[in-house]
Design a protein around this motif. Sequence first.
Motif, PDB file in Angstrom:
ATOM      1  N   ILE A 188       0.811  -1.218   0.000  1.00 52.52           N
ATOM      2  CA  ILE A 188       0.000   0.000   0.000  1.00 52.52           C
ATOM      3  C   ILE A 188       0.841   1.263   0.000  1.00 52.52           C
ATOM      4  CG2 ILE A 188      -1.921  -1.119   1.194  1.00 52.52           C
ATOM      5  CD1 ILE A 188      -1.077   0.193   3.767  1.00 52.52           C
ATOM      6  N   TYR A 189       2.154   1.143   0.160  1.00 46.12           N
ATOM      7  CA  TYR A 189       3.007   2.337   0.230  1.00 46.12           C
ATOM      8  C   TYR A 189       2.927   3.120  -1.088  1.00 46.12           C
ATOM      9  CZ  TYR A 189       7.065   5.357   0.682  1.00 46.12           C
ATOM     10  OH  TYR A 189       7.881   6.444   0.735  1.00 46.12           O
ATOM     11  N   GLY A 190       2.400   4.328  -1.017  1.00 47.62           N
ATOM     12  CA  GLY A 190       2.318   5.192  -2.194  1.00 47.62           C
ATOM     13  C   GLY A 190       1.350   4.712  -3.253  1.00 47.62           C
ATOM     14  N   CYS A 191       0.535   3.695  -2.963  1.00 46.00           N
ATOM     15  CA  CYS A 191      -0.364   3.116  -3.960  1.00 46.00           C
ATOM     16  C   CYS A 191      -1.531   4.068  -4.230  1.00 46.00           C
ATOM     17  CB  CYS A 191      -0.872   1.768  -3.454  1.00 46.00           C
ATOM     18  SG  CYS A 191      -1.578   0.746  -4.741  1.00 46.00           S
ATOM     19  N   LEU A 230      -7.393   5.596   1.397  1.00 45.09           N
ATOM     20  CA  LEU A 230      -5.948   5.801   1.330  1.00 45.09           C
ATOM     21  C   LEU A 230      -5.486   5.973  -0.115  1.00 45.09           C
ATOM     22  CD1 LEU A 230      -3.125   5.831   2.625  1.00 45.09           C
ATOM     23  CD2 LEU A 230      -3.099   3.335   2.418  1.00 45.09           C
ATOM     24  N   PHE A 231      -5.995   5.123  -1.017  1.00 45.53           N
ATOM     25  CA  PHE A 231      -5.599   5.229  -2.426  1.00 45.53           C
ATOM     26  C   PHE A 231      -6.040   6.568  -3.014  1.00 45.53           C
ATOM     27  CE2 PHE A 231      -6.126   0.337  -2.630  1.00 45.53           C
ATOM     28  CZ  PHE A 231      -4.934   0.188  -1.942  1.00 45.53           C
ATOM     29  N   GLU A 232      -7.221   7.027  -2.632  1.00 49.69           N
ATOM     30  CA  GLU A 232      -7.728   8.310  -3.119  1.00 49.69           C
ATOM     31  C   GLU A 232      -6.860   9.463  -2.615  1.00 49.69           C
ATOM     32  OE1 GLU A 232     -10.160  10.994  -5.125  1.00 49.69           O
ATOM     33  OE2 GLU A 232     -10.041   8.800  -5.252  1.00 49.69           O
ATOM     34  N   GLN A 280      -2.661  13.638  -3.652  1.00 45.28           N
ATOM     35  CA  GLN A 280      -1.356  14.202  -3.311  1.00 45.28           C
ATOM     36  C   GLN A 280      -0.411  14.154  -4.502  1.00 45.28           C
ATOM     37  OE1 GLN A 280      -0.131  11.955   0.144  1.00 45.28           O
ATOM     38  NE2 GLN A 280      -1.158  13.344   1.563  1.00 45.28           N
ATOM     39  N   GLY A 281      -0.492  13.069  -5.296  1.00 45.75           N
ATOM     40  CA  GLY A 281       0.337  12.963  -6.489  1.00 45.75           C
ATOM     41  C   GLY A 281      -0.022  14.011  -7.513  1.00 45.75           C
ATOM     42  N   ALA A 284       2.240  21.583  -8.965  1.00 47.42           N
ATOM     43  CA  ALA A 284       3.062  22.618  -8.330  1.00 47.42           C
ATOM     44  C   ALA A 284       4.327  22.848  -9.146  1.00 47.42           C
ATOM     45  CB  ALA A 284       3.416  22.200  -6.904  1.00 47.42           C
ATOM     46  N   PRO A 285       4.798  24.179  -9.306  1.00 45.07           N
ATOM     47  CA  PRO A 285       6.038  24.459 -10.048  1.00 45.07           C
ATOM     48  C   PRO A 285       7.248  23.869  -9.343  1.00 45.07           C
ATOM     49  CG  PRO A 285       5.270  26.416  -8.885  1.00 45.07           C
ATOM     50  CD  PRO A 285       4.177  25.394  -8.761  1.00 45.07           C
TER      51      PRO A 285
END
Length: 318
Positions: A178-181, A238-240, A245-246, A252-253
């Motif tokens: 699940i890390y970063g998934c 969590l995935f959402e 966040q991604g 963001a510049p």
Amino acid sequence: MFARILKNGSFHDVVGYVTRQFHDPKEYTPDTWRIIGSDNIFTSDYAKMVQSFEAIHGFMPGKENPAGHISISFDNADAPRLTDEFMAQLAKEYMEGMGIKDSQYLVVRHLETEHPHFHIVYNRVNMSGKAVNERNNFKRSDKVVKALKDKYGLTYSPLKEKYEQKKPVFKAKISAAIYGCKSWDEFTRRLACAGIDVKFHDDHNTGEHIGVKFSDGDITMNGSKIDRAFTYRRLNNLFELNRKQGQSRAAAPTPQPKVRVEYTRQNTSSLIENVAEATIGAIGNLFTLGPGFDPEEQAFQNAIKKEEAKRKRKSRKI
């Protein structure tokens, strides 16, 4: 001995299930089940049992799904010892350990399956009109079952032992996946590489996913049984969150690195400075009076030059 805390429901549904009201009467005959324990319940027939429960539930009518439901199974090795009286005693001690006290209950033994087992139906509203404390009931159940097995020397089920051994293995693999998934597809692919398959439980009416379980081909476990963080809803949230966040980071510049240039003053003169000094020195020498200069002699020479100039001008006029 193994306890399963099942989904709560209405007294109509849960009592109807354990007393086989909704089963084929040709297959589930009256000798395939029997009531082996109860408290504050009229057990003469199905309707009277439901009415008994609902009367106390009337003290707290807003309590949803008031019928608690627990199934307790045993290893076949213990079958010779499992009389109705012994099972009823185990049910009573189990409920006391779970904090289900001063509440109506019904204990029904089923006889048509391979493994001996019984069902407990209890009122989640006690005789004082208050809700039964069910906090941490899954962890509490594990402790109570272990205590009863040790007290009466009941068999530790090989399947249960295998389940407990694999539980931390499943948890470690899921935690890593699940890390970063950011999606269920990505999560499923990651776990497939670790030898774990993801399966979903769907709502019968909408067809939407409402639960998730994991299997290694030998053991299948519900996500909530492995860890409360592994329910379908929490994993989906969590995935959402990871996906949002991604997207925020991508929009963001990119910050530019700050470069600081420091100059060190040199003690020695540069080549340009040396050339400039040499040039200025050469020009300055043009205006420097040399040695042996006599001002009076210079004035006399100047006077002679003026007189000669006057004579030349006069001779030109004549």
